[in-house]
Structures are given as structure tokens and as C-alpha cells.
Scaffold this motif. Sequence first.
Motif, PDB file in Angstrom:
ATOM      1  N   SER A  88      67.150  42.983  -0.977  1.00 16.25           N
ATOM      2  CA  SER A  88      67.294  42.088   0.166  1.00 16.25           C
ATOM      3  C   SER A  88      68.043  42.842   1.269  1.00 16.25           C
ATOM      4  CB  SER A  88      68.062  40.842  -0.264  1.00 16.25           C
ATOM      5  OG  SER A  88      68.047  39.939   0.801  1.00 16.25           O
ATOM      6  N   TRP A  89      68.497  42.168   2.271  1.00 15.42           N
ATOM      7  CA  TRP A  89      69.215  42.867   3.326  1.00 15.42           C
ATOM      8  C   TRP A  89      70.420  42.063   3.796  1.00 15.42           C
ATOM      9  CZ3 TRP A  89      64.695  40.319   3.574  1.00 15.42           C
ATOM     10  CH2 TRP A  89      64.458  39.433   4.608  1.00 15.42           C
ATOM     11  N   SER A 135      72.403  39.950   6.244  1.00 21.52           N
ATOM     12  CA  SER A 135      72.231  39.098   7.441  1.00 21.52           C
ATOM     13  C   SER A 135      73.454  39.164   8.343  1.00 21.52           C
ATOM     14  CB  SER A 135      72.041  37.625   7.063  1.00 21.52           C
ATOM     15  OG  SER A 135      71.931  37.439   5.705  1.00 21.52           O
ATOM     16  N   GLY A 163      67.452  36.891   7.232  1.00 22.02           N
ATOM     17  CA  GLY A 163      67.736  36.813   5.798  1.00 22.02           C
ATOM     18  C   GLY A 163      68.540  35.589   5.416  1.00 22.02           C
ATOM     19  N   PRO A 216      60.510  42.375   0.189  1.00 25.86           N
ATOM     20  CA  PRO A 216      61.362  43.323   0.919  1.00 25.86           C
ATOM     21  C   PRO A 216      61.746  44.546   0.096  1.00 25.86           C
ATOM     22  CG  PRO A 216      62.607  41.354   0.327  1.00 25.86           C
ATOM     23  CD  PRO A 216      61.182  41.076  -0.033  1.00 25.86           C
ATOM     24  N   PHE A 273      59.630  44.395   5.237  1.00 29.51           N
ATOM     25  CA  PHE A 273      59.729  42.978   4.863  1.00 29.51           C
ATOM     26  C   PHE A 273      58.479  42.536   4.097  1.00 29.51           C
ATOM     27  CE2 PHE A 273      58.561  38.634   6.165  1.00 29.51           C
ATOM     28  CZ  PHE A 273      59.691  37.908   5.834  1.00 29.51           C
TER      29      PHE A 273
END
Length: 475
Positions: free
Chosen positions: A23-24, A26, A58, A67, A92
Motif C-alpha cells: 500500500s502507500w 496517505s 489511500g 498496488p 496503482f
Amino acid sequence: MFENIKFANPFSNLPSTFYTKQSWSSFDQPFLLHFNHDLAKSLGIDDDPEELMQIFNGSKIFEKASPLAMVYGGHQFGNWVNQLGDGRGILFGQIDSPEGLVDLHIKGAGKTPYSRFGDGRAVIRSSVREHLCGEAMFGLGIPSSRSLMLFGSNEPVMREDTERGAMIVRTAKTHIRFGHFEYFHHNKITDGVKTLLDHVIDCYYPDTKQDSDKYLLFFDATMKKTAHMVSAWQSVGFNHGVMNTDNMSILGETFDYGPYAFMETYDPNYICNHTDSHGRYSFSNQPSIAEWNCYALASALIDLFSETELRDILSKFNDYFYDSLIEKYRKKLGFKSAQDSDYDLLLGLFEIMETEKLDYTNTFRELSKMISSSDNFKLSEKFSIWLASYKDRLSKDENSIEDSRILMDKNNPKYILRNYLAQSAIEDAELGKAEKIDELTKVLSNPYVDLGKSMDKYCQPAPKEQQNQQLSCSS
Ligand code: AMP
Ligand code: MG
């Protein structure tokens, strides 16, 4: 609706040596700086931009995404770096659109296992620049990544000064770079190059799948697209600034905009990148660097071909480049037919532009007026002599003067992205004001059409002290 869009995500089906699924990070309070309605529409996205921002930031889960951070290497200023990216981008997902795959990529999404010493972030300044240039290129008809949206934050990010973090949601046909192939070859990852070649052919050249020459055809096509891309850059006076092999798309789209510049006064030796002290990526070096990069790609493919096979293809680079370049300049000069003397005529104009420090874009744009009007243009003696021989050449062309004029106006942009204009939009964006980005985007999306007096501020050269400046690499 974004929910209904078909996602295919083929890259995520490759073995795990190609990426890290993750994930990333936010932002706490993201704020929208720009939403690209035209691009969204062409992708069938009609959602509320603020809601989409929650997904790309996110803060809202989107099940169809897959992702991941891609891993790649690259030649940086000619030196091989085993693992270079992607330290600040997340693929993504990949949309299965009527025109083929479209990658949705988030740049500035925070750390990945490939971040090395970096923070994984992008700043408002660099993101606005990336957005504007993608649209400028698109408007000029030059294949490029584009941004779907752009949002800022209050998160402090350390560069030369403390700036604020931003993310850009970028579309491109692919994010596979020359550096991907190099990574697998140089790190001796068994079958990596071949697996990636098969993937690329499946996704982007399915018609050649059964062909016994399919890998060579891929290399030839990549080289041709690269040569055409750089010929387009030269014709509009664009200096990319960081032509490392990790910044070269295998599908010939311009991307990874850093300290780029559209040249103002004509200077073939212009170096837009402040850190490029030897001028490796100067304006006039771009074609030979593109060729060098193709050699680097060929080296990564060497286990699959003989050297002779690769050299045969590499020997075509110059023809691909010059055929495309001459074609572009012929249109810029309004010629329908080709004459041997055209090249010298063009060189003559370049020489005048260089010695007289003329604005590259505006000089070409003005030519169509000079040939069809009896107005007195303030020209030097040398330019007047050149103009007479140019008019003489035009009188022998198959095109009428009117046809030449129309052709020229379709090929000599009135508006380009001058860095001082980008800078002014950035300064506003940093204060949370995005109107200038919107207006500049609109002007740049239609650069060949004269938008009238009220928009003339967008075709003025930079003030003298801001001409052809150099930009820092963190741009
Ligand atoms: P660029 O010259 O901007 O294309 O950067 C080359 C590579 O360096 C990128 O692909 C990233 O992987 C990495 N990189 C650049 N800036 C950062 C950053 N702020 N944090 C982490 N990695 C970065
Ligand atoms: Mg890059």
C-alpha cells in the motif's frame, strides 16, 4: 464511474522479482490542486474529484487496484546503478481501455523497499511541473504520460528548502522502462529479461506473438519510437534534462519530468539541468543520448540475440531519427515536397536564431506571417536575405502560399510551457491557489490555435534574466 472501470493489472501477475506489492502512505489532509476532466472523460471516469482523491490518497480502499512498487535499475549519467527505482511511485493498477492498457501510477506515494536514501515523496513544485508538461506535450501531439489529478498536503518534505508534499496520479501506456530490462540482465536474474519480453509482447504487441522474430521486432519498435520521440522534442525545442535509461519508456512516451525546459532563445548547447555540469543531456546531445540508451537496452538483451542481429537494428537509429526530424521541419517550414537544399536552408535559419538570440518558438510561429504579409518585420539584414531565399523556395513548392501558411500554423505552436509561466503557477499552488494551473492547462492543451489577444501573455518570452535558466534536479 471509477467503480465500473475494467482493471486488468497484468504486471501484478508477473513473478515477485518484479515488484513489491504494498500500500502507500496517505497524506493527513490532502487538498486537490487539479483534476484533469478531459483525461478523466476519455477514460470513462465521471466521479467527483474529491472522492477520487480519497482513493488515490489511500484513505479509501479500492478493491480492483493491485498496488505495487516496481523495481528497476538504470544508467544514471552514463553510470550503471543496480537498483535505482521505484523508490517513490506506486503502480496503482492497469485499466483495460478500448485503446489498450492504461497504467494509473501514483508518484510521491511514500517509501518503498526501493527508496534507498529517499523519502518517497514528491513536492508541490515538481508535481505541478510534471502535470503541466504532460499536458503541454499532449497538446503538441507528442506521446507523454499525463496526470489525472494532482493533490497537495501540509506534510513537510525536505529538499533544498522545506517544501510541502504532493502526489500526482499519472497515466501512461506503460511504466516499463529501459532500466527494467537492464535490472534483470545486470543483476543476472535468471529468465527475468525473457519473462519481461513475453509480458511486453503479450500486453503491447499481441499481433507479433506468433512471430519467430518477435523479440527483435520489439527492440526495433522501441528504438523507432524512441527516435521519433526525440525528433519531436528537438522540433519543439524541448530539453528533457535527465535522459537516464530509467527515464526512457519502452513505448516511446515522454515521462519522468524533472528539470526539463522548453528552450526560449535558440541555443543548441542549452543545458536545462543544473547538475549536468558536462552537458551530457544538453539540447543538441539528446539524439545521440537516445541512441546511447538504445545501446544500453541492446546490452540487456544480448543473451537472447547475436551481437550482429542487435547491431543491424541499432544501425537504423539515425535513419529513424533524421527521417522523422526532417519531416517535422518540412511541415514547420510549410513545404509539401522535399528538396535537397532544404537542410541547408534550415541550418541557415538556426544560425541566425543562435547569433541573434531569437526566441525559438516565436520565430517559427512568425514565419507564416512573414510569408503572407507585406508588413514590415524588424529583421536583421541576414534574416532578410534568408527570408528572400526561403520565399523563393516556397514559390517552387507544390503547396500554395495559403496551404503552406495553414500547414505551418498547425506545426509551429503559439504556446509552449515556458518555465517562468510554470513557476508562477507553482507559486500560487503553494499558497493553495490552483487557478493558474487550470488556465495554463487549458492554453497548453491547444497550442496551435491562436486564442486571441487576451491570451498573448502566454506566448511572451521570459524576462531577459530568466531566459534559458537551469533547474535543480529535485524539480
Ligand atoms: P529520477 O531521476 O527522478 O527519475 O529518479 C530516479 C529514481 O530515484 C526514481 O525512480 C526513484 O526510485 C528514486 N527517487 C528519486 N527521488 C526519490 C525520493 N524522494 N525518494 C525515494 N526515491 C527517490
Ligand atoms: Mg525517473
